[in-house]
Write a protein that holds these residues in place. Sequence first.
Motif, PDB file in Angstrom:
ATOM      1  N   THR A 249      23.559 -43.875 115.978  1.00 27.48           N
ATOM      2  CA  THR A 249      22.677 -44.543 116.931  1.00 27.48           C
ATOM      3  C   THR A 249      22.384 -45.948 116.424  1.00 27.48           C
ATOM      4  N   VAL A 250      22.045 -46.843 117.347  1.00 27.03           N
ATOM      5  CA  VAL A 250      21.672 -48.214 116.974  1.00 27.03           C
ATOM      6  C   VAL A 250      20.443 -48.632 117.775  1.00 27.03           C
ATOM      7  N   PRO A 251      19.582 -49.448 117.145  1.00 25.58           N
ATOM      8  CA  PRO A 251      19.742 -50.022 115.815  1.00 25.58           C
ATOM      9  C   PRO A 251      19.226 -49.097 114.713  1.00 25.58           C
ATOM     10  N   VAL A 252      19.646 -49.400 113.486  1.00 21.91           N
ATOM     11  CA  VAL A 252      19.037 -48.800 112.299  1.00 21.91           C
ATOM     12  C   VAL A 252      17.872 -49.713 111.919  1.00 21.91           C
ATOM     13  N   LEU A 253      16.719 -49.134 111.641  1.00 20.53           N
ATOM     14  CA  LEU A 253      15.522 -49.925 111.375  1.00 20.53           C
ATOM     15  C   LEU A 253      15.227 -50.006 109.879  1.00 20.53           C
ATOM     16  N   ASN A 254      14.791 -51.167 109.443  1.00 18.13           N
ATOM     17  CA  ASN A 254      14.354 -51.369 108.063  1.00 18.13           C
ATOM     18  C   ASN A 254      12.937 -51.932 108.103  1.00 18.13           C
ATOM     19  N   GLU A 255      11.978 -51.102 107.732  1.00 16.20           N
ATOM     20  CA  GLU A 255      10.569 -51.509 107.771  1.00 16.20           C
ATOM     21  C   GLU A 255      10.190 -52.172 106.454  1.00 16.20           C
ATOM     22  N   ILE A 256       9.644 -53.380 106.560  1.00 13.87           N
ATOM     23  CA  ILE A 256       9.302 -54.156 105.374  1.00 13.87           C
ATOM     24  C   ILE A 256       7.821 -54.519 105.387  1.00 13.87           C
ATOM     25  N   HIS A 257       7.328 -54.880 104.204  1.00 16.85           N
ATOM     26  CA  HIS A 257       5.935 -55.292 104.063  1.00 16.85           C
ATOM     27  C   HIS A 257       5.885 -56.574 103.248  1.00 16.85           C
ATOM     28  N   LEU A 258       5.014 -57.497 103.642  1.00 16.97           N
ATOM     29  CA  LEU A 258       4.834 -58.728 102.888  1.00 16.97           C
ATOM     30  C   LEU A 258       3.761 -58.535 101.819  1.00 16.97           C
ATOM     31  N   THR A 259       3.872 -59.312 100.744  1.00 16.06           N
ATOM     32  CA  THR A 259       2.824 -59.323  99.730  1.00 16.06           C
ATOM     33  C   THR A 259       1.559 -59.942 100.338  1.00 16.06           C
ATOM     34  N   LYS A 260       0.452 -59.811  99.646  1.00 10.89           N
ATOM     35  CA  LYS A 260      -0.813 -60.348 100.163  1.00 10.89           C
ATOM     36  C   LYS A 260      -0.731 -61.838 100.428  1.00 10.89           C
ATOM     37  N   GLU A 261       0.034 -62.542  99.594  1.00 11.70           N
ATOM     38  CA  GLU A 261       0.188 -63.989  99.786  1.00 11.70           C
ATOM     39  C   GLU A 261       1.081 -64.312 100.979  1.00 11.70           C
ATOM     40  N   GLY A 262       1.884 -63.338 101.403  1.00 18.30           N
ATOM     41  CA  GLY A 262       2.773 -63.541 102.540  1.00 18.30           C
ATOM     42  C   GLY A 262       3.997 -64.356 102.227  1.00 18.30           C
ATOM     43  N   THR A 263       4.299 -64.524 100.930  1.00 17.88           N
ATOM     44  CA  THR A 263       5.429 -65.363 100.534  1.00 17.88           C
ATOM     45  C   THR A 263       6.630 -64.568 100.037  1.00 17.88           C
ATOM     46  N   LYS A 264       6.461 -63.269  99.845  1.00 19.62           N
ATOM     47  CA  LYS A 264       7.542 -62.424  99.352  1.00 19.62           C
ATOM     48  C   LYS A 264       7.499 -61.075 100.054  1.00 19.62           C
ATOM     49  N   LEU A 265       8.621 -60.323  99.932  1.00 18.99           N
ATOM     50  CA  LEU A 265       8.667 -58.968 100.447  1.00 18.99           C
ATOM     51  C   LEU A 265       8.250 -57.997  99.358  1.00 18.99           C
ATOM     52  N   GLU A 266       7.492 -56.979  99.739  1.00 12.78           N
ATOM     53  CA  GLU A 266       7.260 -55.871  98.828  1.00 12.78           C
ATOM     54  C   GLU A 266       8.600 -55.177  98.583  1.00 12.78           C
ATOM     55  N   ARG A 267       8.761 -54.596  97.416  1.00 14.13           N
ATOM     56  CA  ARG A 267      10.056 -53.979  97.093  1.00 14.13           C
ATOM     57  C   ARG A 267      10.371 -52.773  97.973  1.00 14.13           C
ATOM     58  N   GLU A 268       9.370 -51.991  98.325  1.00 14.12           N
ATOM     59  CA  GLU A 268       9.616 -50.743  99.055  1.00 14.12           C
ATOM     60  C   GLU A 268      10.030 -51.014 100.498  1.00 14.12           C
ATOM     61  N   VAL A 269      11.185 -50.476 100.877  1.00 16.13           N
ATOM     62  CA  VAL A 269      11.725 -50.625 102.233  1.00 16.13           C
ATOM     63  C   VAL A 269      12.009 -49.235 102.792  1.00 16.13           C
ATOM     64  N   ILE A 270      11.600 -48.998 104.037  1.00 14.36           N
ATOM     65  CA  ILE A 270      11.897 -47.733 104.707  1.00 14.36           C
ATOM     66  C   ILE A 270      13.055 -47.967 105.673  1.00 14.36           C
ATOM     67  N   THR A 271      14.156 -47.270 105.475  1.00 17.27           N
ATOM     68  CA  THR A 271      15.314 -47.354 106.365  1.00 17.27           C
ATOM     69  C   THR A 271      15.338 -46.111 107.250  1.00 17.27           C
ATOM     70  N   ALA A 272      15.441 -46.321 108.567  1.00 21.06           N
ATOM     71  CA  ALA A 272      15.291 -45.214 109.514  1.00 21.06           C
ATOM     72  C   ALA A 272      16.448 -45.152 110.508  1.00 21.06           C
ATOM     73  N   TYR A 273      16.953 -43.943 110.708  1.00 23.67           N
ATOM     74  CA  TYR A 273      18.054 -43.648 111.648  1.00 23.67           C
ATOM     75  C   TYR A 273      17.515 -42.723 112.728  1.00 23.67           C
ATOM     76  N   TYR A 274      17.648 -43.136 113.985  1.00 20.20           N
ATOM     77  CA  TYR A 274      17.167 -42.358 115.120  1.00 20.20           C
ATOM     78  C   TYR A 274      18.113 -41.188 115.401  1.00 20.20           C
ATOM     79  N   LEU A 275      17.572 -39.970 115.465  1.00 20.64           N
ATOM     80  CA  LEU A 275      18.408 -38.810 115.754  1.00 20.64           C
ATOM     81  C   LEU A 275      18.927 -38.882 117.197  1.00 20.64           C
ATOM     82  N   PRO A 276      20.243 -38.650 117.412  1.00 18.55           N
ATOM     83  CA  PRO A 276      20.777 -38.644 118.775  1.00 18.55           C
ATOM     84  C   PRO A 276      20.007 -37.680 119.665  1.00 18.55           C
ATOM     85  N   GLY A 277      20.069 -37.933 120.982  1.00 15.99           N
ATOM     86  CA  GLY A 277      19.297 -37.152 121.936  1.00 15.99           C
ATOM     87  C   GLY A 277      19.470 -35.654 121.810  1.00 15.99           C
TER      88      GLY A 277
END
Length: 251
Positions: free
Chosen positions: A139-167
Motif C-alpha cells: 500500500t502507499v504511502p508508507v508513513l514516517n512520523e517524526i518529532h522536532l526537538t524543543k528548539e525546532g532545529t533538529k529531528l528527534e532520533r525516534e521515527v515511527i514507520t507505518a504500513y497500512y494493511l490492505p483492505g
Amino acid sequence: MARITLEDLDGLGEEAAAGGEEEDDDDEEEEEEQQRGRLFAYWEAVASTHRVSLPPDMAGPIVQMTRHNQAREPVPYITLSQREKCEEAAYEERQYPAGKWACVTKGEPMYEQSISMSFMKLMRYICKENSVGCYLGMTVPVLNEIHLTKEGTKLEREVITAYYLPGEFQQNPPVPTDPEIHITERAPLRVITRVFYGMTTEETILREISVFWELLGSTDTVLRETYIIAAYENPSIPQRRNEIWFICRAE
C-alpha cells in the motif's frame, strides 16, 4: 548505475513455460538466479547510500516487492479542500479514516538509517513473515512520523514507520513474526499536505517544513512538534515523490 526491475524475470517465467527441454529449464533457472543477484547488488548499493547494510535474507522480499511493484493499493482518504498557487496545487487538506497499520519504531543516528531499517522489517512482514505465510500486498504511502526537538532545529532520533494493511486484512490483520512490528489501530487523521520530490534526509525535511510554514502562514490549527513524511516511491528513484503532512489539531 542503471535501475533494475523484475520485468525481465517475469519474461523469463513466460519463456520457461513455453519451452519443454530440461536443458532450457536449467538455463532459465541460472539466468533468473543471475538476475536476482544483480537486483540484490543494486539494492545493496542503494542501501549503502543510506549507510545501511543489506542482509542476505532480504533477497527474497526484494524480488517479491519488485515483482508486485505496479500493484499498489492507495491508502483511502477524502480531499476536503485545495489551495492553488500559479495554477498548481500548493497544498491540500485531507481526511484519513481510522485503520490498522503495521508500525516499527527506530532511533538510529541518521533519519535515513531509521526508515531503511524499519522498512526492511516491514518488507519481510509483507512478503511472508506473518501468520498467514503469504504476500500481503503493498500500500502507499508508507508513513514516517517524526518529532522536532524543543528548539525546532533538529529531528528527534525516534521515527515511527507505518504500513497500512490492505483492505482485505483490515478486519483481521496477519500477526507479524517479528516482535518489533506492532499492529496499531490509528485514529482518523486530518492533515494538510504538500508534495516535494527527491531524497528525504534530516536536512531536506527541515527545509520542507520551513517552506511549508512560510506558505501556510501563522496558524494554531496544526501541530508544531510532530510531522509525517509520506513516501510513495522506492528509494532507487532519485526524484521520488514525497509529501510533508502537517497534522491538524483535534477539534
